[in-house]
Motif scaffolding. Structure first.
Motif, PDB file in Angstrom:
ATOM      1  N   LYS A   4     -41.263  54.079  25.564  1.00  0.00           N
ATOM      2  CA  LYS A   4     -40.477  52.836  25.638  1.00  0.00           C
ATOM      3  C   LYS A   4     -41.360  51.701  26.153  1.00  0.00           C
ATOM      4  O   LYS A   4     -42.084  51.859  27.131  1.00  0.00           O
ATOM      5  CB  LYS A   4     -39.275  53.047  26.563  1.00  0.00           C
ATOM      6  CG  LYS A   4     -38.304  51.878  26.567  1.00  0.00           C
ATOM      7  CD  LYS A   4     -37.034  52.272  27.274  1.00  0.00           C
ATOM      8  CE  LYS A   4     -36.132  51.098  27.585  1.00  0.00           C
ATOM      9  NZ  LYS A   4     -35.697  50.354  26.420  1.00  0.00           N
ATOM     10  N   ARG A   5     -41.280  50.556  25.451  1.00  0.00           N
ATOM     11  CA  ARG A   5     -42.095  49.405  25.865  1.00  0.00           C
ATOM     12  C   ARG A   5     -41.538  48.759  27.120  1.00  0.00           C
ATOM     13  O   ARG A   5     -40.329  48.740  27.330  1.00  0.00           O
ATOM     14  CB  ARG A   5     -42.130  48.362  24.739  1.00  0.00           C
ATOM     15  CG  ARG A   5     -43.059  48.734  23.622  1.00  0.00           C
ATOM     16  CD  ARG A   5     -43.046  47.696  22.552  1.00  0.00           C
ATOM     17  NE  ARG A   5     -41.736  47.681  21.908  1.00  0.00           N
ATOM     18  CZ  ARG A   5     -41.434  46.927  20.852  1.00  0.00           C
ATOM     19  NH1 ARG A   5     -42.337  46.121  20.357  1.00  0.00           N
ATOM     20  NH2 ARG A   5     -40.249  46.979  20.306  1.00  0.00           N
ATOM     21  N   THR A   6     -42.429  48.197  27.929  1.00  0.00           N
ATOM     22  CA  THR A   6     -41.997  47.475  29.129  1.00  0.00           C
ATOM     23  C   THR A   6     -41.490  46.099  28.705  1.00  0.00           C
ATOM     24  O   THR A   6     -41.786  45.626  27.598  1.00  0.00           O
ATOM     25  CB  THR A   6     -43.174  47.285  30.116  1.00  0.00           C
ATOM     26  OG1 THR A   6     -44.153  46.440  29.484  1.00  0.00           O
ATOM     27  CG2 THR A   6     -43.776  48.616  30.518  1.00  0.00           C
ATOM     28  N   GLU A   7     -40.759  45.458  29.605  1.00  0.00           N
ATOM     29  CA  GLU A   7     -40.247  44.126  29.278  1.00  0.00           C
ATOM     30  C   GLU A   7     -41.388  43.136  29.077  1.00  0.00           C
ATOM     31  O   GLU A   7     -41.302  42.256  28.227  1.00  0.00           O
ATOM     32  CB  GLU A   7     -39.284  43.613  30.362  1.00  0.00           C
ATOM     33  CG  GLU A   7     -38.688  42.270  29.975  1.00  0.00           C
ATOM     34  CD  GLU A   7     -37.484  41.847  30.780  1.00  0.00           C
ATOM     35  OE1 GLU A   7     -37.363  40.639  31.040  1.00  0.00           O
ATOM     36  OE2 GLU A   7     -36.651  42.707  31.139  1.00  0.00           O
ATOM     37  N   ASP A  43     -30.601  38.903  26.719  1.00  0.00           N
ATOM     38  CA  ASP A  43     -30.902  38.924  28.155  1.00  0.00           C
ATOM     39  C   ASP A  43     -32.388  38.676  28.409  1.00  0.00           C
ATOM     40  O   ASP A  43     -32.761  37.904  29.297  1.00  0.00           O
ATOM     41  CB  ASP A  43     -30.475  40.260  28.773  1.00  0.00           C
ATOM     42  CG  ASP A  43     -28.956  40.454  28.762  1.00  0.00           C
ATOM     43  OD1 ASP A  43     -28.236  39.447  28.611  1.00  0.00           O
ATOM     44  OD2 ASP A  43     -28.505  41.603  28.890  1.00  0.00           O
ATOM     45  N   ILE A  44     -33.242  39.330  27.612  1.00  0.00           N
ATOM     46  CA  ILE A  44     -34.694  39.148  27.769  1.00  0.00           C
ATOM     47  C   ILE A  44     -35.087  37.712  27.436  1.00  0.00           C
ATOM     48  O   ILE A  44     -35.867  37.077  28.157  1.00  0.00           O
ATOM     49  CB  ILE A  44     -35.474  40.166  26.887  1.00  0.00           C
ATOM     50  CG1 ILE A  44     -35.300  41.574  27.454  1.00  0.00           C
ATOM     51  CG2 ILE A  44     -36.955  39.786  26.797  1.00  0.00           C
ATOM     52  CD1 ILE A  44     -35.827  42.696  26.568  1.00  0.00           C
ATOM     53  N   LEU A  45     -34.522  37.153  26.347  1.00  0.00           N
ATOM     54  CA  LEU A  45     -34.831  35.779  25.947  1.00  0.00           C
ATOM     55  C   LEU A  45     -34.411  34.780  27.019  1.00  0.00           C
ATOM     56  O   LEU A  45     -35.130  33.823  27.306  1.00  0.00           O
ATOM     57  CB  LEU A  45     -34.158  35.446  24.609  1.00  0.00           C
ATOM     58  CG  LEU A  45     -34.804  36.111  23.387  1.00  0.00           C
ATOM     59  CD1 LEU A  45     -33.834  36.133  22.218  1.00  0.00           C
ATOM     60  CD2 LEU A  45     -36.085  35.394  23.002  1.00  0.00           C
ATOM     61  N   LYS A  46     -33.256  35.008  27.633  1.00  0.00           N
ATOM     62  CA  LYS A  46     -32.784  34.091  28.682  1.00  0.00           C
ATOM     63  C   LYS A  46     -33.696  34.146  29.907  1.00  0.00           C
ATOM     64  O   LYS A  46     -33.970  33.121  30.523  1.00  0.00           O
ATOM     65  CB  LYS A  46     -31.336  34.401  29.052  1.00  0.00           C
ATOM     66  CG  LYS A  46     -30.372  33.951  27.948  1.00  0.00           C
ATOM     67  CD  LYS A  46     -28.931  34.042  28.339  1.00  0.00           C
ATOM     68  CE  LYS A  46     -28.084  33.420  27.240  1.00  0.00           C
ATOM     69  NZ  LYS A  46     -26.667  33.528  27.459  1.00  0.00           N
ATOM     70  N   ARG A  47     -34.168  35.354  30.244  1.00  0.00           N
ATOM     71  CA  ARG A  47     -35.109  35.472  31.363  1.00  0.00           C
ATOM     72  C   ARG A  47     -36.434  34.785  31.014  1.00  0.00           C
ATOM     73  O   ARG A  47     -37.048  34.133  31.857  1.00  0.00           O
ATOM     74  CB  ARG A  47     -35.328  36.947  31.732  1.00  0.00           C
ATOM     75  CG  ARG A  47     -34.144  37.568  32.465  1.00  0.00           C
ATOM     76  CD  ARG A  47     -34.488  38.898  33.115  1.00  0.00           C
ATOM     77  NE  ARG A  47     -34.732  39.971  32.167  1.00  0.00           N
ATOM     78  CZ  ARG A  47     -33.777  40.746  31.635  1.00  0.00           C
ATOM     79  NH1 ARG A  47     -32.509  40.546  31.958  1.00  0.00           N
ATOM     80  NH2 ARG A  47     -34.101  41.718  30.799  1.00  0.00           N
ATOM     81  N   MET A  48     -36.860  34.933  29.760  1.00  0.00           N
ATOM     82  CA  MET A  48     -38.084  34.259  29.310  1.00  0.00           C
ATOM     83  C   MET A  48     -37.937  32.749  29.409  1.00  0.00           C
ATOM     84  O   MET A  48     -38.840  32.050  29.858  1.00  0.00           O
ATOM     85  CB  MET A  48     -38.395  34.634  27.853  1.00  0.00           C
ATOM     86  CG  MET A  48     -38.993  36.013  27.677  1.00  0.00           C
ATOM     87  SD  MET A  48     -39.338  36.373  25.934  1.00  0.00           S
ATOM     88  CE  MET A  48     -40.732  35.282  25.617  1.00  0.00           C
ATOM     89  N   ALA A  49     -36.776  32.240  28.990  1.00  0.00           N
ATOM     90  CA  ALA A  49     -36.527  30.788  29.013  1.00  0.00           C
ATOM     91  C   ALA A  49     -36.660  30.249  30.436  1.00  0.00           C
ATOM     92  O   ALA A  49     -37.227  29.172  30.651  1.00  0.00           O
ATOM     93  CB  ALA A  49     -35.146  30.472  28.443  1.00  0.00           C
ATOM     94  N   LEU A  50     -36.164  30.993  31.420  1.00  0.00           N
ATOM     95  CA  LEU A  50     -36.267  30.573  32.826  1.00  0.00           C
ATOM     96  C   LEU A  50     -37.729  30.539  33.274  1.00  0.00           C
ATOM     97  O   LEU A  50     -38.150  29.628  33.977  1.00  0.00           O
ATOM     98  CB  LEU A  50     -35.467  31.517  33.732  1.00  0.00           C
ATOM     99  CG  LEU A  50     -33.948  31.384  33.675  1.00  0.00           C
ATOM    100  CD1 LEU A  50     -33.280  32.476  34.492  1.00  0.00           C
ATOM    101  CD2 LEU A  50     -33.507  30.009  34.170  1.00  0.00           C
TER     102      LEU A  50
END
Length: 199
Positions: A4-7, A43-50
């Protein structure tokens, strides 16, 4: 079994895809490409945006109606145009803004419906907005002549800094009354005066 890839690996892959794409990419396509659940991708995209909003970053990740795109931060525009050819300036006159507002709030809408609301021919304004990439043909009305239906574009969302047309501000009843009075005054219509009734 595939590990499994990491975030952080997923973020790097998203960044590579969006950078290479140039334009926006739908959340579903990103999730499919990275073999992720749609909500997990969001969820990942929103964390990236921040993370991109940090002061030491020159780009931001913006959501445009379910799609995502890497864009230059507006505060770096002056430096950018010194290196990159200066983009063509889009001038939105009052007529264009009025027409664009009608399309944004009433979409999908025909040119004839825009003209009924404005009270004047709107061919030029509609054509200019299409040329500027702010509105586009979104279909045809199921009526005689099959008139073109217009709606706003992703470019409209980018320019006005909203994620979707649902985020556009709504006028209060008081503002609507003010708009009505201003329009009547401009059109030379006298406001109705209450009539006195004899007893």
């Amino acid at each position: 079994m595939e590990e499994k890839r990491t975030e952080s690996e997923i973020r790097a892959a998203v960044e590579a895809i969006l950078f290479a794409a140039g334009d926006s990419v739908e959340n579903e396509r990103l999730a499919e490409a990275l073999d992720l659940d749609k909500q997990e991708m969001i969820d990942i995209l929103k964390r990236m945006a921040l993370r991109y909003e940090e002061a030491d970053r020159g780009i931001r990740l913006v959501e445009l109606d379910g799609s995502w795109q890497l864009c230059t931060k507006t505060e770096h525009y002056e430096e950018l145009i010194r290196v990159v050819k200066q983009p063509k300036k889009t001038v939105l006159t009052d007529v264009l803004l009025e027409t664009l507002s009608i399309v944004a709030y009433k979409q999908p809408v025909t040119r004839l419906e825009v003209e009924k609301i404005r009270g004047v021919k709107s061919d030029h304004a509609v054509n200019k907005l299409v040329e500027y990439g702010l509105i586009e043909e979104v279909g045809r009305m199921d009526a005689p002549g099959r008139p073109i239906l217009f709606g706003t574009t992703e470019e409209f969302l980018r320019r006005f800094g909203v994620n979707s047309v649902g985020d556009l501000p709504r006028a209060t009843p008081e503002q609507m009354e003010d708009f009505k009075e201003a329009a009547e005054e401009e059109a030379g219509i006298e406001p109705e005066k209450p009539t006195e009734q004899s007893v």
